[in-house]
Design an enzyme around this catalytic site. Structure first.
Site, PDB file in Angstrom:
ATOM      1  N   TYR A 104      -3.761  -2.504 -10.190  1.00 15.76           N
ATOM      2  CA  TYR A 104      -3.668  -2.318  -8.736  1.00 15.76           C
ATOM      3  C   TYR A 104      -2.776  -3.396  -8.092  1.00 15.76           C
ATOM      4  CZ  TYR A 104      -5.098  -2.440  -3.830  1.00 15.76           C
ATOM      5  OH  TYR A 104      -5.078  -2.481  -2.452  1.00 15.76           O
ATOM      6  N   LYS A 163       0.430   3.441  -2.950  1.00 18.76           N
ATOM      7  CA  LYS A 163      -0.756   4.303  -3.083  1.00 18.76           C
ATOM      8  C   LYS A 163      -0.417   5.788  -2.968  1.00 18.76           C
ATOM      9  CE  LYS A 163      -3.575   0.496  -1.325  1.00 18.76           C
ATOM     10  NZ  LYS A 163      -4.343  -0.054  -0.203  1.00 18.76           N
ATOM     11  N   SER A 173       0.794  -1.230   0.000  1.00 19.57           N
ATOM     12  CA  SER A 173       0.000   0.000   0.000  1.00 19.57           C
ATOM     13  C   SER A 173       0.825   1.279   0.000  1.00 19.57           C
ATOM     14  CB  SER A 173      -0.936   0.016   1.201  1.00 19.57           C
ATOM     15  OG  SER A 173      -1.985  -0.891   0.988  1.00 19.57           O
ATOM     16  N   TYR A 194      -4.598   3.539   8.169  1.00 17.72           N
ATOM     17  CA  TYR A 194      -5.954   2.978   8.344  1.00 17.72           C
ATOM     18  C   TYR A 194      -6.485   3.291   9.734  1.00 17.72           C
ATOM     19  CZ  TYR A 194      -3.632   0.653   4.557  1.00 17.72           C
ATOM     20  OH  TYR A 194      -2.894   0.420   3.438  1.00 17.72           O
ATOM     21  N   VAL A 205       1.272  -3.766   3.798  1.00 19.16           N
ATOM     22  CA  VAL A 205       1.263  -5.065   4.484  1.00 19.16           C
ATOM     23  C   VAL A 205       2.526  -5.899   4.231  1.00 19.16           C
ATOM     24  CG1 VAL A 205      -1.224  -5.352   4.803  1.00 19.16           C
ATOM     25  CG2 VAL A 205      -0.151  -6.169   2.699  1.00 19.16           C
TER      26      VAL A 205
HETATM   27  N1  GLN Z   1      -2.283  -5.227  -1.994  1.00 16.60           N
HETATM   28  C1  GLN Z   1      -2.783  -5.195  -0.641  1.00 16.60           C
HETATM   29  C2  GLN Z   1      -4.287  -5.447  -0.667  1.00 16.60           C
HETATM   30  O1  GLN Z   1      -4.928  -4.963  -1.555  1.00 16.60           O
HETATM   31  C3  GLN Z   1      -2.465  -3.867  -0.039  1.00 16.60           C
HETATM   32  C4  GLN Z   1      -2.964  -3.754   1.381  1.00 16.60           C
HETATM   33  C5  GLN Z   1      -2.015  -3.012   2.269  1.00 16.60           C
HETATM   34  O2  GLN Z   1      -0.813  -2.938   2.042  1.00 16.60           O
HETATM   35  N2  GLN Z   1      -2.546  -2.528   3.381  1.00 16.60           N
HETATM   36  O3  GLN Z   1      -4.828  -6.119   0.186  1.00 16.60           O
END
Ligand code: GLN
Length: 311
Positions: free
Chosen positions: A193, A69, A66, A245, A263
């Site tokens: 994505y 992003k 993420s 988050y 993650v």
């Molecule tokens: N690619 C992961 C997902 O879509 C990204 C989530 C994350 O890093 N929090 O679940």
């Protein structure tokens, strides 16, 4: 004020964390990430003058997930400007990163660009008018430019692994498609994505890529403007309020810097006007944020006085 010895600080942090037994739990919902050795830790700081201060596994590439992003948001804002905010909000969600419930209540418009639904909507903006391959190439080249490093690549095995098991993300994308928030073929948008989440970078490369956010939107190596100072400030604000988050409040409370987690266990953090920082420790806390990564940044802001809220 005495000069801060960043080399000594990062060495101390890496040493301290090497001996911790409570390391969190690696993400296992993406099968390819489940086998990562949780005993790794890396930290890299690029100070305002461009000096690198690194320790531990700072040169080991990991899945940025993420954290990508931040870069897709920057690109999408460059393409559609503030019109982006018709499709995605700017408020913290207070919910897990992959939550579905909020999306129904809010008629398919995700709370912010960093939860999965919001990031999928942002990726969709980048896909419009392009073949998925082109859109992905644009994202990768942008990150390579930001980091001054053309060797950065996508880990295809991680992308495939997530594609095979990404049922929730597929649900989120289909749900948004039903409201017209996702415009393109759901498979195209999700493919891009999953692949941008699977970009592999080391702490050093990530900290390099984040420099523009510490330099008011300027890419220090070329003096090119990546975004305006105002936009850099606003991206930092979103990272502070939404970048972790439902752990964003805790991160602001303990670290006090704009930050974005993934993650894969990475976190990028920005000390505006001072430094771009990346840490990596694969074990996660309950909100899906790097457990030791957050502790490392807390140690860092405590010893540098870099929290944006005061020393
Ligand atoms: N690619 C992961 C997902 O879509 C990204 C989530 C994350 O890093 N929090 O679940």
């Amino acid at each position: 004020m005495a000069a801060i010895n960043l080399d000594a600080i990062v060495t101390h942090i890496a040493h301290d964390l090497a001996n911790r037994s409570d390391r969190g739990k690696v993400a296992d919902y993406i099968p390819e990430l489940a086998g990562i050795n949780p005993n790794q830790f890396g930290i890299a700081i690029i100070d305002y003058d461009g000096n690198v201060h690194a320790a531990g596994d700072a040169d080991v590439p990991f899945s940025i997930q993420s954290i990508s992003k931040v870069f897709t948001l920057t690109l999408a804002l460059g393409i559609v400007g503030d019109r982006l905010w018709r499709r995605v909000g700017r408020e913290p969600s207070g919910n897990p990163f992959n939550s579905i419930v909020q999306l129904e209540r809010e008629r398919g418009v995700p709370r912010n660009p960093f939860i999965n639904a919001g990031a999928i909507a942002v990726t969709d903006v980048l896909v419009t008018g392009h073949q998925p391959r082109e859109a992905l190439g644009q994202i990768l080249r942008f990150i390579q430019f930001l980091a001054d490093d053309p060797t950065i690549t996508i880990d295809k095995a991680v992308a495939e692994s997530e594609k095979r098991t990404g049922f929730r993300n597929t649900a989120l994308a289909n749900y948004m498609k039903s409201f017209g928030v996702v415009e393109n073929d759901v498979d195209f948008t999700l493919g891009v994505y999953f692949h941008h989440c699977a970009i592999a970078m080391s702490c050093r490369q990530l900290a390099m890529a984040g420099r523009y956010l510490a330099h008011s939107g300027r890419h220090p190596a070329t003096d090119l403007s990546v975004v305006s100072a105002e936009r850099a400030r606003r991206i930092n604000a979103l990272m502070l309020t939404c970048g972790h988050y439902d752990g964003s409040g805790e991160f602001a409370y303990r670290v006090g810097l704009p930050g974005k987690s993934g993650v894969g266990g990475g976190i990028i953090a920005i000390a505006p006007g001072k430094a771009s920082i990346a840490v990596w420790a694969p074990g996660l806390d309950r909100s899906g944020n790097s457990h030791l990564g957050r502790i490392a940044l807390e140690m860092l802001t405590r010893s540098t006085g870099w929290s944006i809220f005061g020393t």
